[in-house]
Write a protein that holds these residues in place. Structure first.
Motif: not given
Length: 135
Positions: A40-55
């Motif tokens: 699992a990859v939990l993508p995050c933005d530059e502020n470490d906030i997770g995007y809604p859908t993991p890979v």
């Protein structure tokens, strides 16, 4: 770590907040994913906030040779995320030696692609725990 420990506003908090990333892994990497050896990859933005859908990549062969593991991780890291949380899952706890190799190669591949790795976890059955950094 357990998803029922998540605060109500967890989606607005950086995954670099202490203990938050492991609880999010517990929520997003379901038991059925763990039974299928899911990376699992939990993508995050530059502020470490997770995007809604993991890979989620199921049927991961945790015993592949070094070259194949590095090629897979390099290809995955090329998606170019600012930051990510990574998790290796299985129906049973993966041995430390395997986790160490996957963590080292994942950090190298994602780092080379410009992705900051916030945390690395292992998930199995009803457990989630951090994979310690070498050293």
């Amino acid at each position: 770590m357990a998803f029922d420990d998540l605060p109500p506003d967890w989606t607005d908090r950086p995954l670099s907040t202490p203990h938050l990333a492991g609880d999010v892994v517990d929520l997003l990497v379901k038991e059925s994913d763990r039974a299928q050896n899911t990376f699992a990859v939990l993508p995050c933005d530059e502020n470490d906030i997770g995007y809604p859908t993991p890979v989620l990549i199921d049927q991961t062969d945790w015993l592949v040779d070094d070259e194949e593991r590095r090629e897979m991780l390099t290809a995955l890291a090329a998606i170019g995320l600012p930051a990510a949380v990574l998790a290796f899952s299985s129906s049973r706890r993966l041995p430390d030696g395997i986790l160490d190799r996957w963590r080292a190669d994942a950090e190298t591949a994602f780092g080379a692609a410009g992705t900051r790795v916030i945390g690395v976890f292992t998930a199995w059955a009803h457990h989630v725990e951090p994979v310690p950094a070498p050293g």
